[in-house]
Design an enzyme around this catalytic site. Structure first.
Site, PDB file in Angstrom:
ATOM      1  N   ARG A 113      -7.924  -4.783   7.531  1.00  0.00           N
ATOM      2  CA  ARG A 113      -7.246  -5.060   8.846  1.00  0.00           C
ATOM      3  C   ARG A 113      -8.064  -4.501  10.135  1.00  0.00           C
ATOM      4  O   ARG A 113      -8.217  -3.108   9.785  1.00  0.00           O
ATOM      5  CB  ARG A 113      -5.818  -4.685   8.628  1.00  0.00           C
ATOM      6  CG  ARG A 113      -4.916  -5.482   7.624  1.00  0.00           C
ATOM      7  CD  ARG A 113      -3.623  -4.869   7.365  1.00  0.00           C
ATOM      8  NE  ARG A 113      -3.770  -3.671   6.685  1.00  0.00           N
ATOM      9  CZ  ARG A 113      -2.660  -2.878   6.411  1.00  0.00           C
ATOM     10  NH1 ARG A 113      -1.616  -3.398   6.698  1.00  0.00           N
ATOM     11  NH2 ARG A 113      -2.588  -1.676   5.805  1.00  0.00           N
ATOM     12  N   CYS A 169      -3.071   1.515  11.638  1.00  0.00           N
ATOM     13  CA  CYS A 169      -2.526   2.564  11.901  1.00  0.00           C
ATOM     14  C   CYS A 169      -3.084   3.284  13.348  1.00  0.00           C
ATOM     15  O   CYS A 169      -2.546   3.321  14.502  1.00  0.00           O
ATOM     16  CB  CYS A 169      -2.150   3.783  11.035  1.00  0.00           C
ATOM     17  SG  CYS A 169      -1.502   3.056   9.445  1.00  0.00           S
ATOM     18  N   TYR A 203       0.738  -1.082   0.072  1.00  0.00           N
ATOM     19  CA  TYR A 203       0.156  -0.168   0.066  1.00  0.00           C
ATOM     20  C   TYR A 203       0.985   1.442   0.188  1.00  0.00           C
ATOM     21  O   TYR A 203       0.494   2.272  -0.602  1.00  0.00           O
ATOM     22  CB  TYR A 203      -0.810  -0.023   1.302  1.00  0.00           C
ATOM     23  CG  TYR A 203      -1.914  -1.021   1.215  1.00  0.00           C
ATOM     24  CD1 TYR A 203      -2.851  -0.605   0.543  1.00  0.00           C
ATOM     25  CD2 TYR A 203      -2.105  -2.153   1.766  1.00  0.00           C
ATOM     26  CE1 TYR A 203      -4.064  -1.609   0.154  1.00  0.00           C
ATOM     27  CE2 TYR A 203      -3.465  -2.992   2.032  1.00  0.00           C
ATOM     28  CZ  TYR A 203      -4.211  -2.798   1.120  1.00  0.00           C
ATOM     29  OH  TYR A 203      -5.258  -3.581   0.863  1.00  0.00           O
ATOM     30  N   LYS A 207       4.924  10.147  14.370  1.00  0.00           N
ATOM     31  CA  LYS A 207       4.182   9.448  13.659  1.00  0.00           C
ATOM     32  C   LYS A 207       3.123   8.696  14.580  1.00  0.00           C
ATOM     33  O   LYS A 207       1.867   8.857  14.459  1.00  0.00           O
ATOM     34  CB  LYS A 207       4.911   8.201  13.083  1.00  0.00           C
ATOM     35  CG  LYS A 207       4.360   6.975  12.647  1.00  0.00           C
ATOM     36  CD  LYS A 207       3.508   7.482  11.574  1.00  0.00           C
ATOM     37  CE  LYS A 207       2.656   6.162  10.973  1.00  0.00           C
ATOM     38  NZ  LYS A 207       1.921   6.279   9.580  1.00  0.00           N
ATOM     39  N   ARG A 229     -12.197  26.805  17.255  1.00  0.00           N
ATOM     40  CA  ARG A 229     -11.300  26.347  17.747  1.00  0.00           C
ATOM     41  C   ARG A 229     -11.637  24.790  17.958  1.00  0.00           C
ATOM     42  O   ARG A 229     -10.952  24.093  18.697  1.00  0.00           O
ATOM     43  CB  ARG A 229     -10.555  27.024  18.887  1.00  0.00           C
ATOM     44  CG  ARG A 229      -9.703  28.113  18.339  1.00  0.00           C
ATOM     45  CD  ARG A 229      -9.046  29.082  19.714  1.00  0.00           C
ATOM     46  NE  ARG A 229     -10.072  29.662  20.266  1.00  0.00           N
ATOM     47  CZ  ARG A 229     -10.954  30.898  19.764  1.00  0.00           C
ATOM     48  NH1 ARG A 229     -10.632  31.181  18.654  1.00  0.00           N
ATOM     49  NH2 ARG A 229     -11.845  31.159  20.606  1.00  0.00           N
ATOM     50  N   HIS A 236     -17.539  26.367  15.945  1.00  0.00           N
ATOM     51  CA  HIS A 236     -16.666  27.297  17.122  1.00  0.00           C
ATOM     52  C   HIS A 236     -15.289  27.274  16.246  1.00  0.00           C
ATOM     53  O   HIS A 236     -14.747  26.150  15.742  1.00  0.00           O
ATOM     54  CB  HIS A 236     -16.630  26.574  18.338  1.00  0.00           C
ATOM     55  CG  HIS A 236     -15.556  27.516  19.301  1.00  0.00           C
ATOM     56  ND1 HIS A 236     -14.284  27.186  19.187  1.00  0.00           N
ATOM     57  CD2 HIS A 236     -16.115  28.253  20.197  1.00  0.00           C
ATOM     58  CE1 HIS A 236     -13.924  28.532  20.220  1.00  0.00           C
ATOM     59  NE2 HIS A 236     -15.002  28.914  20.894  1.00  0.00           N
ATOM     60  N   TYR A 281     -12.312  -1.743   6.594  1.00  0.00           N
ATOM     61  CA  TYR A 281     -12.010  -0.596   7.937  1.00  0.00           C
ATOM     62  C   TYR A 281     -12.758   0.551   7.874  1.00  0.00           C
ATOM     63  O   TYR A 281     -12.802   1.418   8.557  1.00  0.00           O
ATOM     64  CB  TYR A 281     -10.589  -0.662   8.335  1.00  0.00           C
ATOM     65  CG  TYR A 281      -9.640   0.109   7.729  1.00  0.00           C
ATOM     66  CD1 TYR A 281      -8.880  -0.207   6.808  1.00  0.00           C
ATOM     67  CD2 TYR A 281      -9.419   1.515   8.312  1.00  0.00           C
ATOM     68  CE1 TYR A 281      -7.807   0.698   6.173  1.00  0.00           C
ATOM     69  CE2 TYR A 281      -8.651   2.231   7.792  1.00  0.00           C
ATOM     70  CZ  TYR A 281      -8.019   1.747   6.811  1.00  0.00           C
ATOM     71  OH  TYR A 281      -6.879   2.614   6.131  1.00  0.00           O
ATOM     72  N   LYS A 282     -12.925   0.813   6.340  1.00  0.00           N
ATOM     73  CA  LYS A 282     -13.413   2.260   6.280  1.00  0.00           C
ATOM     74  C   LYS A 282     -13.779   2.263   4.688  1.00  0.00           C
ATOM     75  O   LYS A 282     -13.679   1.221   4.027  1.00  0.00           O
ATOM     76  CB  LYS A 282     -12.596   3.456   6.480  1.00  0.00           C
ATOM     77  CG  LYS A 282     -11.129   3.436   5.429  1.00  0.00           C
ATOM     78  CD  LYS A 282     -10.462   4.588   5.892  1.00  0.00           C
ATOM     79  CE  LYS A 282      -9.444   4.991   5.099  1.00  0.00           C
ATOM     80  NZ  LYS A 282      -8.698   6.273   5.213  1.00  0.00           N
TER      81      LYS A 282
END
Ligand code: SAJ
Length: 407
Positions: free
Chosen positions: A323, A256, A10, A202, A242, A240, A315-316
């Protein structure tokens, strides 16, 4: 300049192609000879937006693929670091193997840059001893570097070109050379720092995101108890200047974000509180989803688990990577509770991965009463009409379908 990229997965493959298309001489190495053969024939091992076009440009520019290492000025190591979810540890055996092979062929002064995900301290623990064992002196025979990858699956090529890069080195000369390599394809800022800072950044980046998602997941439970719309709450709070809360979901997967924070927990058990709590919240989100499913089943007189269909195994959204996926986590929890028979479907997984997996969306929907949307693939968004008449639990808030039950 000749660059050798080790590991054509990947991260390594897009990186090798981008450097080649950027004008440097590139040899991509992978020990998997089938993969190398199929790349030589023009087949890509995974789907990613823009990858076929980049591949074509790199082939024209002369990229080559091989299973053995060759002399090069710069080596980029992007081999897998398998994760043992039981012990929360990453295995560096492939990095060590790649570095040992590089040591046998590299010319004096070569740079070995590790991009693979590692825990802080791994360059000292795993890479340095291999080089020393090979009889090479770090700092003169070879230079080591950590250049953690930062690209997000689903938008990899854009991010490869635009994200800034962290280049962790031990001397300025190696930093300059790596800047040259990465600037061949990347317009982002090149930040040169030391190796330990690079390793830490990282983990910090992914941990920051994990904590933010955990906050959103916890909020979703609080809001559900109060009958409050969590999405509306987050949308308004984010106005908002912030505040930037991420979105709740069925859990956190991937190699990750659900992995890196554990390095900090494992190495600093007496210090971490927030990091550990966030991991626990996100790891328990699939169990929360199961509790919500069982309530929805009760409310709708559904007693048979085979009437429940889970949409999405990855996973998404819009990737084919499974994974640590929340759906696989749910399957594990169901096994622990001896609940089997639920059905599964994912348009990105055309091979058998789990029991009771469907390969046709229409028959999957036909066969169930409750559809649990675990992943917001574009595929389902364009097929909402086919869910009419079904009970839908949309854990991703991705459907416009008014009757869908939300987190
Ligand atoms: N997720 C949520 N809510 C959100 C965003 C994500 O529940 O608001 C979930 C996703 O559904 C998924 C998981 O989190 O299960 C992780 O997905 P992701 O898209 O946030 O990240 P990854 O794992 O694909 O990629 C991350 C990225 N890191 C950061 O954004 C800090 C990427 O830049 C890194 O290169 C990558 O990890 C990596 O390899 O470290």
């Amino acid at each position: 300049m000749r660059v050798c990229v080790a590991g054509l997965g990947y991260i390594g493959l897009p990186t090798a192609l981008a450097i080649s298309a950027g004008g440097l001489e590139v040899i991509g190495v992978d020990l998997n000879t089938d993969l190398v053969d199929s790349l030589k024939k023009g087949f890509l091992p995974f789907k990613e937006k823009g990858l076929p076009e980049l591949f074509e440009r790199a082939v024209k520019a002369g990229v080559s693929f091989a299973s053995i290492y060759a002399p090069a000025e710069v080596y980029i190591i992007a081999v897998p670091t398998p994760y043992d979810s039981r012990y929360k540890k990453i295995n560096t055996k492939y990095i060590e193997g790649a570095v040992a092979s590089v040591c046998k062929v590299c010319p004096k002064g070569a740079i070995i840059a590790v991009e693979s995900t590692v825990s802080p301290g791994s360059m000292d623990r795993a890479v340095r001893p291999v080089i020393e064992e090979a009889g090479l002196v770090i700092g003169s025979d070879v230079h080591i570097a950590h250049v953690p990858e930062r690209i997000i699956p689903g938008n990899m090529l854009y991010e490869l070109e635009h994200n800034s890069r962290t280049i962790g080195v031990e001397n300025a000369e190696a930093g300059e050379k790596l800047k040259q390599v990465y600037s061949s394809f990347c317009k982002g800022e090149m930040v040169v720092t030391d190796i330990k800072v690079a390793e830490m950044t990282k983990v910090v980046e992914n941990t920051f995101r994990d904590i933010n998602i955990a906050f959103a997941n916890e909020l979703s439970q609080i809001c559900y108890n109060e009958g409050i719309d969590v999405y509306e709450t987050i949308r308004i709070a984010n106005m908002h200047p912030r505040v930037k809360i991420l979105q709740p979901g069925p859990g956190v997967g991937g190699h990750c974000i659900s992995v890196d924070p554990w390095f900090l927990v494992g190495d600093y058990p007496d210090i971490v509180n927030v990091v550990f709590a966030a991991r626990q919240v996100n790891d328990s989100q699939p169990s929360y989803i199961l509790r919500r499913i069982s309530k929805i089943m009760q409310d709708n007189n559904i007693t048979d688990i085979s009437d429940v269909g889970f949409y999405g195994l990855t996973y998404k959204q819009n990737v084919d990577d499974t994974r640590e996926s929340p759906t696989l986590q749910i399957i594990e929890r169901m096994k622990e509770n001896l609940a089997s028979g639920a059905r599964f479907y994912d348009p990105f997984i055309p091979y058998k991965l789990v029991d009771n997996q469907h390969f046709d969306f229409e028959s999957f929907v036909d066969d169930v009463k409750l559809v649990v949307v675990m992943v917001s693939h574009d595929h389902i968004k364009s097929r909402e009409a086919m869910l009419r008449g079904k009970i839908v639990f949309d854990t991703q808030n991705c459907l416009a379908y008014a009757d869908a039950i939300k987190l």
